[in-house]
Design an enzyme around this catalytic site. Structure first.
Site, PDB file in Angstrom:
ATOM      1  N   ARG A  65       0.815  -1.217   0.000  1.00 27.20           N
ATOM      2  CA  ARG A  65       0.000   0.000   0.000  1.00 27.20           C
ATOM      3  C   ARG A  65       0.851   1.270   0.000  1.00 27.20           C
ATOM      4  NH1 ARG A  65      -5.443  -0.529   0.884  1.00 27.20           N
ATOM      5  NH2 ARG A  65      -6.029  -2.551   1.716  1.00 27.20           N
ATOM      6  N   MET A  90     -12.118   3.170  -4.967  1.00 26.89           N
ATOM      7  CA  MET A  90     -12.379   2.044  -4.078  1.00 26.89           C
ATOM      8  C   MET A  90     -11.105   1.467  -3.452  1.00 26.89           C
ATOM      9  SD  MET A  90     -15.607   2.222  -4.260  1.00 26.89           S
ATOM     10  CE  MET A  90     -16.286   0.746  -3.517  1.00 26.89           C
ATOM     11  N   ASN A 107     -14.743  13.142  -0.155  1.00 23.46           N
ATOM     12  CA  ASN A 107     -15.202  11.844  -0.648  1.00 23.46           C
ATOM     13  C   ASN A 107     -16.721  11.844  -0.685  1.00 23.46           C
ATOM     14  OD1 ASN A 107     -15.065   9.045  -1.395  1.00 23.46           O
ATOM     15  ND2 ASN A 107     -15.556   8.484   0.723  1.00 23.46           N
ATOM     16  N   HIS A 109     -19.842   9.089  -0.263  1.00 24.14           N
ATOM     17  CA  HIS A 109     -20.092   7.728   0.217  1.00 24.14           C
ATOM     18  C   HIS A 109     -21.590   7.448   0.136  1.00 24.14           C
ATOM     19  CE1 HIS A 109     -19.193   4.052   2.366  1.00 24.14           C
ATOM     20  NE2 HIS A 109     -20.247   4.284   3.132  1.00 24.14           N
ATOM     21  N   SER A 136     -23.531  10.750   1.452  1.00 27.73           N
ATOM     22  CA  SER A 136     -22.848  11.758   2.262  1.00 27.73           C
ATOM     23  C   SER A 136     -21.595  12.232   1.553  1.00 27.73           C
ATOM     24  CB  SER A 136     -22.416  11.170   3.610  1.00 27.73           C
ATOM     25  OG  SER A 136     -23.490  10.535   4.277  1.00 27.73           O
ATOM     26  N   GLU A 174     -26.374  11.926  -5.387  1.00 24.34           N
ATOM     27  CA  GLU A 174     -24.918  12.100  -5.334  1.00 24.34           C
ATOM     28  C   GLU A 174     -24.482  13.163  -6.331  1.00 24.34           C
ATOM     29  OE1 GLU A 174     -22.502   8.550  -5.296  1.00 24.34           O
ATOM     30  OE2 GLU A 174     -24.157   7.305  -4.587  1.00 24.34           O
TER      31      GLU A 174
HETATM   32  C1  GAR Z   1     -20.935   5.919  -6.096  1.00 29.36           C
HETATM   33  O1  GAR Z   1     -22.194   5.435  -5.700  1.00 29.36           O
HETATM   34  C2  GAR Z   1     -20.123   6.319  -4.885  1.00 29.36           C
HETATM   35  O2  GAR Z   1     -20.893   6.883  -3.848  1.00 29.36           O
HETATM   36  C3  GAR Z   1     -19.562   4.999  -4.458  1.00 29.36           C
HETATM   37  O3  GAR Z   1     -19.201   4.361  -5.651  1.00 29.36           O
HETATM   38  C4  GAR Z   1     -20.084   4.794  -6.699  1.00 29.36           C
HETATM   39  C5  GAR Z   1     -19.253   5.260  -7.865  1.00 29.36           C
HETATM   40  O4  GAR Z   1     -20.056   5.521  -8.984  1.00 29.36           O
HETATM   41  N1  GAR Z   1     -18.425   5.181  -3.583  1.00 29.36           N
HETATM   42  C6  GAR Z   1     -18.085   4.315  -2.634  1.00 29.36           C
HETATM   43  O5  GAR Z   1     -18.703   3.289  -2.406  1.00 29.36           O
HETATM   44  C7  GAR Z   1     -16.889   4.711  -1.832  1.00 29.36           C
HETATM   45  N2  GAR Z   1     -16.605   3.773  -0.788  1.00 29.36           N
HETATM   46  P1  GAR Z   1     -19.490   6.420 -10.168  1.00 29.36           P
HETATM   47  O6  GAR Z   1     -18.157   5.799 -10.606  1.00 29.36           O
HETATM   48  O7  GAR Z   1     -20.538   6.310 -11.240  1.00 29.36           O
HETATM   49  O8  GAR Z   1     -19.334   7.824  -9.656  1.00 29.36           O
END
Ligand code: GAR
Length: 195
Positions: A65, A90, A107, A109, A136, A174
């Protein structure tokens, strides 16, 4: 003009909504879209919008990491961003990475934090019998999904909902709250807004 680097792992719909918001009198422009997955659909979308892209493939680091994060930092810093926006990125970042950009990382979430940190948020909300779910936007600190919440939007959970149906209801929220919160953040407003 401020510079925003956007980190993705997938389709990049939140990245697109952020990038599209950064026009006209907006105080920032996207300077980089970086993915840890070479096949992320968002990379082509960013390129189509004329945004520089970069890939740091985590599978090449074999679980190291610190080395992965150092490579991500190098790729990001080549574009000198003021703010980082994680948009469906991710990977869990090391405390060293977060310290490097302290107070400059946002971020999104897909849950009503502090509920359902981590993965499978919609399935967990349905499983728990919750009546509502949401998303959020928060500042990123060393605690996973634990930094100060800047915005939250709620949607109902309906009878018979699947995780996919719920995700499809949350995603437009979002796309609404992330650009709005980024703009407030760039203006120095760290108060919380509930939609
Ligand atoms: C979104 O729903 C975001 O909130 C989530 O991944 C998706 C990405 O969609 N994020 C997480 O779960 C972070 N832990 P996108 O690539 O279409 O924006």
């Amino acid at each position: 003009m401020k510079r925003v680097a956007i980190l993705i792992s997938g389709g990049g719909s939140n990245m697109v909504s952020l990038a599209k918001s950064m026009t006209g009198d907006h105080p920032a422009r996207p300077c980089l879209v970086l993915s840890n997955r070479p096949e992320a659909g968002g990379l082509a979308k960013a390129a189509d919008m004329g945004i520089p892209t970069a890939v740091v493939d985590h599978t090449e680091f074999k679980g190291d990491r610190a080395a992965f994060d150092a490579a991500v930092i190098a790729a990001i810093d080549a574009h000198a961003p003021d703010v980082l926006a994680l948009a469906g990125f991710m990977r869990i970042l090391t405390p060293e990475f977060i310290a490097h950009y302290e107070g400059r990382i946002l971020n999104i979430h897909p849950s009503l934090l502090p509920k359902y940190k981590g993965l499978h948020t919609h399935a967990r909300a349905i499983e728990a019998g919750d009546k509502e779910a949401g998303c959020s936007v928060h500042e990123v600190t060393a605690e996973l999904d634990g930094g100060p919440i800047l915005a939250q939007a709620r949607v109902p959970i309906l009878e018979g909902d699947t995780p996919e149906a719920l995700a499809a209801r949350v995603l437009p929220k979002e796309h609404e709250i992330y650009p709005a919160t980024l703009r407030r953040f760039l203006d120095g407003d760290r108060s919380r807004v509930d939609y």
